[in-house]
Design a protein around this motif. Sequence first.
Motif, PDB file in Angstrom:
ATOM      1  N   ASP A  26      46.319  32.950  83.458  1.00  0.00           N
ATOM      2  CA  ASP A  26      46.971  32.599  82.207  1.00  0.00           C
ATOM      3  C   ASP A  26      47.464  33.839  81.474  1.00  0.00           C
ATOM      4  O   ASP A  26      46.681  34.734  81.144  1.00  0.00           O
ATOM      5  N   LYS A  27      48.769  33.887  81.197  1.00  0.00           N
ATOM      6  CA  LYS A  27      49.344  35.043  80.502  1.00  0.00           C
ATOM      7  C   LYS A  27      48.821  35.153  79.081  1.00  0.00           C
ATOM      8  O   LYS A  27      48.636  36.266  78.570  1.00  0.00           O
ATOM      9  N   ALA A  28      48.604  34.037  78.436  1.00  0.00           N
ATOM     10  CA  ALA A  28      48.141  34.078  77.046  1.00  0.00           C
ATOM     11  C   ALA A  28      46.798  34.772  76.914  1.00  0.00           C
ATOM     12  O   ALA A  28      46.513  35.418  75.904  1.00  0.00           O
ATOM     13  N   GLN A  35      42.730  42.832  73.516  1.00  0.00           N
ATOM     14  CA  GLN A  35      42.761  41.474  72.985  1.00  0.00           C
ATOM     15  C   GLN A  35      43.657  40.611  73.860  1.00  0.00           C
ATOM     16  O   GLN A  35      44.483  41.132  74.617  1.00  0.00           O
ATOM     17  N   PRO A  36      43.505  39.284  73.804  1.00  0.00           N
ATOM     18  CA  PRO A  36      44.401  38.436  74.586  1.00  0.00           C
ATOM     19  C   PRO A  36      45.850  38.683  74.180  1.00  0.00           C
ATOM     20  O   PRO A  36      46.141  38.943  73.005  1.00  0.00           O
ATOM     21  N   MET A  37      46.757  38.604  75.149  1.00  0.00           N
ATOM     22  CA  MET A  37      48.161  38.839  74.834  1.00  0.00           C
ATOM     23  C   MET A  37      48.640  37.907  73.729  1.00  0.00           C
ATOM     24  O   MET A  37      49.408  38.315  72.854  1.00  0.00           O
ATOM     25  N   LEU A  38      48.173  36.674  73.744  1.00  0.00           N
ATOM     26  CA  LEU A  38      48.555  35.740  72.695  1.00  0.00           C
ATOM     27  C   LEU A  38      48.109  36.256  71.326  1.00  0.00           C
ATOM     28  O   LEU A  38      48.830  36.138  70.334  1.00  0.00           O
ATOM     29  N   GLY A  39      46.915  36.857  71.272  1.00  0.00           N
ATOM     30  CA  GLY A  39      46.438  37.422  70.020  1.00  0.00           C
ATOM     31  C   GLY A  39      47.319  38.554  69.534  1.00  0.00           C
ATOM     32  O   GLY A  39      47.567  38.685  68.332  1.00  0.00           O
ATOM     33  N   THR A 110      54.797  33.615  74.491  1.00  0.00           N
ATOM     34  CA  THR A 110      53.522  34.323  74.495  1.00  0.00           C
ATOM     35  C   THR A 110      53.521  35.520  75.432  1.00  0.00           C
ATOM     36  O   THR A 110      52.569  36.304  75.447  1.00  0.00           O
ATOM     37  N   ASP A 111      54.587  35.682  76.233  1.00  0.00           N
ATOM     38  CA  ASP A 111      54.615  36.751  77.238  1.00  0.00           C
ATOM     39  C   ASP A 111      55.578  37.871  76.859  1.00  0.00           C
ATOM     40  O   ASP A 111      56.201  38.492  77.714  1.00  0.00           O
ATOM     41  N   MET A 112      55.687  38.159  75.552  1.00  0.00           N
ATOM     42  CA  MET A 112      56.583  39.204  75.072  1.00  0.00           C
ATOM     43  C   MET A 112      55.775  40.247  74.294  1.00  0.00           C
ATOM     44  O   MET A 112      55.883  40.375  73.073  1.00  0.00           O
ATOM     45  N   ARG A 179      74.508  34.476  67.653  1.00  0.00           N
ATOM     46  CA  ARG A 179      73.854  35.419  68.558  1.00  0.00           C
ATOM     47  C   ARG A 179      73.877  36.818  67.959  1.00  0.00           C
ATOM     48  O   ARG A 179      74.897  37.245  67.435  1.00  0.00           O
ATOM     49  N   VAL A 180      72.747  37.518  68.079  1.00  0.00           N
ATOM     50  CA  VAL A 180      72.606  38.868  67.550  1.00  0.00           C
ATOM     51  C   VAL A 180      72.183  39.796  68.681  1.00  0.00           C
ATOM     52  O   VAL A 180      71.200  39.516  69.378  1.00  0.00           O
ATOM     53  N   THR A 181      72.935  40.870  68.867  1.00  0.00           N
ATOM     54  CA  THR A 181      72.523  41.904  69.824  1.00  0.00           C
ATOM     55  C   THR A 181      71.552  42.820  69.104  1.00  0.00           C
ATOM     56  O   THR A 181      71.942  43.574  68.213  1.00  0.00           O
ATOM     57  N   VAL A 182      70.285  42.752  69.459  1.00  0.00           N
ATOM     58  CA  VAL A 182      69.249  43.483  68.732  1.00  0.00           C
ATOM     59  C   VAL A 182      69.260  44.957  69.136  1.00  0.00           C
ATOM     60  O   VAL A 182      69.772  45.330  70.197  1.00  0.00           O
ATOM     61  N   SER A 183      68.672  45.786  68.291  1.00  0.00           N
ATOM     62  CA  SER A 183      68.784  47.229  68.474  1.00  0.00           C
ATOM     63  C   SER A 183      67.861  47.785  69.552  1.00  0.00           C
ATOM     64  O   SER A 183      68.087  48.884  70.060  1.00  0.00           O
ATOM     65  N   ASP A 184      66.818  47.044  69.923  1.00  0.00           N
ATOM     66  CA  ASP A 184      65.880  47.522  70.942  1.00  0.00           C
ATOM     67  C   ASP A 184      65.631  46.391  71.935  1.00  0.00           C
ATOM     68  O   ASP A 184      64.916  45.436  71.635  1.00  0.00           O
ATOM     69  N   LEU A 185      66.205  46.509  73.121  1.00  0.00           N
ATOM     70  CA  LEU A 185      66.083  45.437  74.105  1.00  0.00           C
ATOM     71  C   LEU A 185      64.684  45.343  74.699  1.00  0.00           C
ATOM     72  O   LEU A 185      64.328  44.323  75.299  1.00  0.00           O
ATOM     73  N   ASP A 186      63.862  46.395  74.536  1.00  0.00           N
ATOM     74  CA  ASP A 186      62.483  46.312  75.018  1.00  0.00           C
ATOM     75  C   ASP A 186      61.721  45.187  74.344  1.00  0.00           C
ATOM     76  O   ASP A 186      60.792  44.624  74.936  1.00  0.00           O
ATOM     77  N   TRP A 187      62.093  44.848  73.123  1.00  0.00           N
ATOM     78  CA  TRP A 187      61.421  43.750  72.428  1.00  0.00           C
ATOM     79  C   TRP A 187      61.495  42.455  73.219  1.00  0.00           C
ATOM     80  O   TRP A 187      60.630  41.600  73.090  1.00  0.00           O
ATOM     81  N   LEU A 188      62.536  42.306  74.026  1.00  0.00           N
ATOM     82  CA  LEU A 188      62.785  41.053  74.734  1.00  0.00           C
ATOM     83  C   LEU A 188      62.138  41.010  76.111  1.00  0.00           C
ATOM     84  O   LEU A 188      62.309  40.041  76.851  1.00  0.00           O
ATOM     85  N   THR A 189      61.386  42.039  76.461  1.00  0.00           N
ATOM     86  CA  THR A 189      60.768  42.119  77.781  1.00  0.00           C
ATOM     87  C   THR A 189      59.742  41.018  77.974  1.00  0.00           C
ATOM     88  O   THR A 189      58.844  40.828  77.147  1.00  0.00           O
ATOM     89  N   ASN A 190      59.865  40.294  79.077  1.00  0.00           N
ATOM     90  CA  ASN A 190      58.900  39.255  79.434  1.00  0.00           C
ATOM     91  C   ASN A 190      57.944  39.765  80.507  1.00  0.00           C
ATOM     92  O   ASN A 190      58.340  40.502  81.409  1.00  0.00           O
TER      93      ASN A 190
END
Length: 202
Positions: A26-28, A35-39, A110-112, A179-190
Amino acid sequence: MSEQSNESALAGIVMAGGQSVRMGSDKAALDWDGQPMLGRIVSVVGERCEQVFVVAAESSPAYRLLYGSGGPAARWVTDEVPDTGPLGALAAGLSAAGAAGAELAFVCATDMPLIGTELIDELVHGVTPSTDVVIAHDASRDHPLAGVYRTAVAPRLHELVAAGERRLLGALETVCTHRVTVSDLDWLTNVNAPEDVHRLRV
């Protein structure tokens, strides 16, 4: 619409109902900095959102492993319609947030684990009075699970789910989506597989 008025009515919704097939566990519940990723996700979201909702069916690994036993301090939403995928879960989360008085909700998966409060700020900044949804975009695709949604779109999403729609992006075509192109694409990493975890921790 000012940033302050947006934030005062902003809830957080974390989607945690997946089965984590590629991860193998479970990724969460995956340990992330002790701590759990979900936390970790709930903690970040809670810095901008007064109320945080975690959407996970009672049969999901996240709910069975974390609810009431080391899971994050959040309101769990378990009434999503079975077998309706992320769209059904999103509709349930938005309904819960709207019933709690929120006009807007920041939605993420939960996986970001690399999301930051700045992502929320940039998406909220993209909200206008005529916008129903603001989602993050990168050079190749949209990210519907990194967005700010008006809770008022919940009835429309429930209608689409009842009609058989399962595609998040398909549903977003029926409402006013920006749609917004955000300034840091790392935020969107799954984080989808063990190799993703290793790569991010190296």
